[in-house]
Design an enzyme around this catalytic site. Structure first.
Site, PDB file in Angstrom:
ATOM      1  N   HIS A  16      -5.729  -5.819  -2.594  1.00  0.00           N
ATOM      2  CA  HIS A  16      -6.776  -5.977  -1.371  1.00  0.00           C
ATOM      3  C   HIS A  16      -6.957  -7.621  -1.428  1.00  0.00           C
ATOM      4  O   HIS A  16      -7.691  -7.831  -0.591  1.00  0.00           O
ATOM      5  CB  HIS A  16      -8.021  -5.264  -1.952  1.00  0.00           C
ATOM      6  CG  HIS A  16      -7.984  -3.678  -1.814  1.00  0.00           C
ATOM      7  ND1 HIS A  16      -8.672  -2.770  -2.175  1.00  0.00           N
ATOM      8  CD2 HIS A  16      -6.864  -3.205  -1.606  1.00  0.00           C
ATOM      9  CE1 HIS A  16      -8.255  -1.780  -2.014  1.00  0.00           C
ATOM     10  NE2 HIS A  16      -7.197  -1.808  -1.907  1.00  0.00           N
ATOM     11  N   ARG A  75       0.765  -1.296   0.074  1.00  0.00           N
ATOM     12  CA  ARG A  75       0.069   0.023   0.057  1.00  0.00           C
ATOM     13  C   ARG A  75       0.811   1.395  -0.294  1.00  0.00           C
ATOM     14  O   ARG A  75       0.600   2.175  -0.650  1.00  0.00           O
ATOM     15  CB  ARG A  75      -0.936   0.098   1.189  1.00  0.00           C
ATOM     16  CG  ARG A  75      -1.728   1.251   1.324  1.00  0.00           C
ATOM     17  CD  ARG A  75      -3.071   0.888   2.053  1.00  0.00           C
ATOM     18  NE  ARG A  75      -3.980   2.008   2.154  1.00  0.00           N
ATOM     19  CZ  ARG A  75      -4.157   3.031   2.912  1.00  0.00           C
ATOM     20  NH1 ARG A  75      -3.386   2.879   4.233  1.00  0.00           N
ATOM     21  NH2 ARG A  75      -4.916   3.930   3.042  1.00  0.00           N
ATOM     22  N   ASN A 129      -2.990   9.218   4.486  1.00  0.00           N
ATOM     23  CA  ASN A 129      -1.871   8.591   4.757  1.00  0.00           C
ATOM     24  C   ASN A 129      -1.714   8.149   6.173  1.00  0.00           C
ATOM     25  O   ASN A 129      -0.980   7.476   6.795  1.00  0.00           O
ATOM     26  CB  ASN A 129      -0.440   9.330   4.525  1.00  0.00           C
ATOM     27  CG  ASN A 129       0.041   9.177   3.200  1.00  0.00           C
ATOM     28  OD1 ASN A 129      -0.529   8.316   2.386  1.00  0.00           O
ATOM     29  ND2 ASN A 129       0.992  10.097   2.703  1.00  0.00           N
TER      30      ASN A 129
HETATM   31  C1  HEM Z   1     -10.016   2.086  -6.193  1.00  0.00           C
HETATM   32  C2  HEM Z   1      -8.661   2.158  -5.490  1.00  0.00           C
HETATM   33  C3  HEM Z   1      -8.363   1.926  -4.367  1.00  0.00           C
HETATM   34  C4  HEM Z   1      -8.812   2.187  -3.060  1.00  0.00           C
HETATM   35  C5  HEM Z   1     -10.149   3.122  -3.092  1.00  0.00           C
HETATM   36  C6  HEM Z   1      -8.106   1.736  -2.107  1.00  0.00           C
HETATM   37  C7  HEM Z   1      -8.492   1.757  -0.925  1.00  0.00           C
HETATM   38  C8  HEM Z   1      -7.983   1.309   0.457  1.00  0.00           C
HETATM   39  C9  HEM Z   1      -8.523   1.684   1.739  1.00  0.00           C
HETATM   40  C10 HEM Z   1      -9.673   2.700   2.218  1.00  0.00           C
HETATM   41  C11 HEM Z   1      -7.826   0.872   2.561  1.00  0.00           C
HETATM   42  C12 HEM Z   1      -7.749   0.850   3.983  1.00  0.00           C
HETATM   43  C13 HEM Z   1      -6.673   1.504   4.773  1.00  0.00           C
HETATM   44  C14 HEM Z   1      -6.853   1.434   6.308  1.00  0.00           C
HETATM   45  O1  HEM Z   1      -8.207   1.569   6.562  1.00  0.00           O
HETATM   46  O2  HEM Z   1      -5.791   1.014   6.742  1.00  0.00           O
HETATM   47  C15 HEM Z   1      -6.702   0.168   1.567  1.00  0.00           C
HETATM   48  C16 HEM Z   1      -6.085  -0.873   1.997  1.00  0.00           C
HETATM   49  C17 HEM Z   1      -5.093  -1.640   1.286  1.00  0.00           C
HETATM   50  N1  HEM Z   1      -4.766  -1.046   0.006  1.00  0.00           N
HETATM   51 FE1  HEM Z   1      -5.975   0.046  -1.281  1.00  0.00          FE
HETATM   52  N2  HEM Z   1      -7.168   1.139  -2.402  1.00  0.00           N
HETATM   53  C18 HEM Z   1      -7.324   0.951  -3.727  1.00  0.00           C
HETATM   54  C19 HEM Z   1      -6.433   0.436  -4.571  1.00  0.00           C
HETATM   55  C20 HEM Z   1      -5.186  -0.161  -4.032  1.00  0.00           C
HETATM   56  C21 HEM Z   1      -4.120  -0.549  -4.879  1.00  0.00           C
HETATM   57  C22 HEM Z   1      -3.900  -0.527  -6.555  1.00  0.00           C
HETATM   58  C23 HEM Z   1      -3.264  -1.297  -4.115  1.00  0.00           C
HETATM   59  C24 HEM Z   1      -1.818  -1.884  -4.444  1.00  0.00           C
HETATM   60  C25 HEM Z   1      -1.328  -2.426  -5.641  1.00  0.00           C
HETATM   61  C26 HEM Z   1      -3.847  -0.987  -2.699  1.00  0.00           C
HETATM   62  C27 HEM Z   1      -3.175  -1.758  -1.898  1.00  0.00           C
HETATM   63  C28 HEM Z   1      -3.719  -1.925  -0.454  1.00  0.00           C
HETATM   64  C29 HEM Z   1      -3.020  -2.638   0.615  1.00  0.00           C
HETATM   65  C30 HEM Z   1      -2.256  -3.533   0.729  1.00  0.00           C
HETATM   66  C31 HEM Z   1      -4.070  -2.489   1.589  1.00  0.00           C
HETATM   67  C32 HEM Z   1      -3.752  -3.252   3.132  1.00  0.00           C
HETATM   68  C33 HEM Z   1      -2.913  -2.241   3.745  1.00  0.00           C
HETATM   69  C34 HEM Z   1      -2.475  -2.853   5.099  1.00  0.00           C
HETATM   70  O3  HEM Z   1      -3.057  -3.880   5.671  1.00  0.00           O
HETATM   71  O4  HEM Z   1      -1.803  -2.248   5.936  1.00  0.00           O
HETATM   72  N3  HEM Z   1      -4.804  -0.509  -2.994  1.00  0.00           N
HETATM   73  N4  HEM Z   1      -7.051   0.286   0.397  1.00  0.00           N
HETATM   74  C1  LIG Z   2       3.245   5.402   9.403  1.00  0.00           C
HETATM   75  C2  LIG Z   2       3.374   6.893   9.680  1.00  0.00           C
HETATM   76  O1  LIG Z   2       4.431   7.204   9.938  1.00  0.00           O
HETATM   77  N1  LIG Z   2       2.226   7.499   9.292  1.00  0.00           N
HETATM   78  C3  LIG Z   2       2.384   8.827   9.497  1.00  0.00           C
HETATM   79  C4  LIG Z   2       1.156   9.551   8.898  1.00  0.00           C
HETATM   80  O2  LIG Z   2       0.734  10.599   9.608  1.00  0.00           O
HETATM   81  C5  LIG Z   2       0.426  10.710  10.961  1.00  0.00           C
HETATM   82  C6  LIG Z   2      -0.003  12.149  11.363  1.00  0.00           C
HETATM   83  O3  LIG Z   2       0.902  13.183  10.768  1.00  0.00           O
HETATM   84  C7  LIG Z   2       1.728  10.246  11.739  1.00  0.00           C
HETATM   85  O4  LIG Z   2       1.657  10.531  12.929  1.00  0.00           O
HETATM   86  C8  LIG Z   2       2.088   9.078  11.128  1.00  0.00           C
HETATM   87  O5  LIG Z   2       3.462   8.783  11.609  1.00  0.00           O
END
Ligand code: HEM
Ligand SMILES: CC(=O)N[C@H]1CO[C@H](CO)[C@@H](O)[C@@H]1O
Ligand SMILES: *[C@@H]1O[C@H](CO)[C@@H](O)[C@H](O)[C@H]1NC(C)=O
Ligand SMILES: *[C@@H]1O[C@H](CO)[C@@H](O)[C@H](O)[C@H]1NC(C)=O
Ligand SMILES: *[C@@H]1O[C@H](CO)[C@@H](O)[C@H](O)[C@H]1NC(C)=O
Ligand SMILES: *[C@@H]1O[C@H](CO)[C@@H](O)[C@H](O)[C@H]1NC(C)=O
Length: 331
Positions: A194, A61, A93
């Site tokens: 995802h 991500r 972020n």
């Molecule tokens: C329509 C496009 C996309 C949207 C709206 C979207 C949105 C999101 C959102 C809202 C989350 C949850 C974040 C959280 O609550 O911490 C997420 C997680 C994630 N997204 Fe996407 N995403 C998109 C496309 C992508 C793409 C293209 C990739 C990578 C190639 C990606 C990789 C990931 C990964 C790996 C996570 C899990 C992160 C974690 O577990 O730390 N996403 N995404």
């Molecule tokens: C993982 C990380 O560094 N995320 C940053 C995103 O922004 C917040 C708010 O400024 C930081 O506290 C986090 O460290």
């Protein structure tokens, strides 16, 4: 006469320059200057993933966010200071996982000991992502090297350069196509993203509790799944850490289960579910749900393409000494 002569010349010049700028990236970029690069990367990410299994999703991500905002240039790794609010502190972020930043720092530290000042943070992030994807079961793809690190990182570059889960499918498609990615590449990338990792309740709470004026819960969600999510997220406004797996069936395995889930109402985000209901994306969801090889092939190609998106080479960037700061103080 002059025009007729000039045009082919210009074309030739253009072609040679495109080739030249591309030729700066290569898979063997560090072969002589940092021969242990690949081993150091592999050792670092393997031990980090073992101790923190969320690292792979976190890195994937982080890499996606870095690349979408002005190219794959490690601009997302820069920390804010008194003079500059950096990309990583944008709202979008805030949920980037610390594990991803940490694995990059570890790799950079090891590389600086072995070959100081040689390997860019942008290359480290690209390779760490690829290696981590492979460790959790995803396909191996080539990552060409030689990216330089950005000398700019601005918080206000984020909004508008990253897709939102509440965008319509047409908005999401146009988001990707304006950056040069096809619908096929888009579906493959989102599915790869995802099939692992987590999402915080606040990202899908509207679907559970406030879908519209008459229907609280999105009927496109499988009812049992929706009920379980509602229970899990009941305190999400106070317990802000509450999260669900993106792929409820095989949460930590990189596979094509995400696409099967979508067809059963088990897509977590509105934007995920939307891909089953749109005529442009649905055929791809159907293909990838039955053919993991097709998904892996398309994901690999799309990642190779994403990995060189907007890269900076030559004097357009620098090799940072530390990944979270520019080499010279910026104001
Ligand atoms: C329509 C496009 C996309 C949207 C709206 C979207 C949105 C999101 C959102 C809202 C989350 C949850 C974040 C959280 O609550 O911490 C997420 C997680 C994630 N997204 Fe996407 N995403 C998109 C496309 C992508 C793409 C293209 C990739 C990578 C190639 C990606 C990789 C990931 C990964 C790996 C996570 C899990 C992160 C974690 O577990 O730390 N996403 N995404
Ligand atoms: C993982 C990380 O560094 N995320 C940053 C995103 O922004 C917040 C708010 O400024 C930081 O506290 C986090 O460290
Ligand atoms: C989408 O979500 C963002 C952030 O939560 C919000 O600011 C925006 O208004 C939402 N857009 C729509 C169309 O609901
Ligand atoms: C709410 O959503 C349901 C299910 O999609 C739909 O049948 C209904 O017409 C919607 N109501 C309003 C007020 O939009
Ligand atoms: C939500 O909070 C209530 C009251 O503190 C508690 O009993 C319940 O277990 C919590 N639910 C979850 C899923 O954590
Ligand atoms: C799955 O996709 C691959 C790659 O496109 C293709 O070669 C193969 O024939 C497909 N398999 C089936 C069973 O359709």
């Amino acid at each position: 006469m002059a025009v007729r002569f000039l045009f082919p010349l210009l074309l030739l010049l253009l072609l040679c320059c495109i080739r030249f700028s591309e030729s700066k990236l290569s898979t063997t970029y560090y072969q002589k200057t940092c021969p242990d690069f690949e081993n150091i990367m592999r050792n670092t990410i393997t031990s980090k993933q073992l101790s923190n299994p969320t690292t792979a999703a976190a890195a994937l991500r982080l890499f996606f966010h870095d690349c979408m905002v002005d190219g794959c240039d490690a601009s997302v790794l820069i920390s804010s200071n008194a003079f500059n609010k950096a990309e990583r502190d944008a709202d979008l972020n805030l949920s980037l996982s610390g594990d991803a930043f940490e694995v990059i720092v570890r790799a950079k530290t090891a590389l600086e000991l072995s070959c100081p000042g040689i390997v860019s943070c942008a290359d480290i992030l690209a390779v760490a992502t690829r290696d981590l994807v492979t460790v959790v079961g995803g396909p191996f793809y080539k990552v060409r090297l030689g990216r330089k690190d950005s000398m700019v990182s601005k918080v206000d570059r984020v909004e508008g350069n990253l897709p939102r889960q509440n965008m319509t499918i047409d908005e999401i498609i146009s988001h990707f196509t304006t950056k040069g990615f096809s619908v096929q590449e888009m579906v493959a990338l989102i599915g790869g993203g995802h099939t692992i990792g987590f999402t915080h309740c606040k990202e899908f709470a509207d679907r559970l509790y406030r879908y519209n004026n008459t229907t609280p819960t999105d009927p496109k969600l499988n009812p049992k799944y929706a009920a379980a999510l509602k229970k899990m997220c009941e305190n999400y406004t106070t317990d802000i850490g509450m999260s669900a797996f993106n792929d409820v069936m095989t949460p930590s395995k990189f596979d094509n289960m995400y696409f099967k889930n979508l067809q059963r109402g088990l897509g977590l985000l509105m934007s995920d579910t939307a891909m089953v209901y749109d005529g442009k994306t649905r055929p791809l969801v159907e293909l990838y749900a039955v053919n993991q090889t097709a998904f892996f092939n398309d994901f690999s190609h799309a990642m190779e393409k994403l990995s060189v998106y907007g890269v900076k080479t030559g004097r357009k960037g620098e090799v940072r000494r530390r990944c979270d700061a520019f080499n010279s103080i910026q104001t």
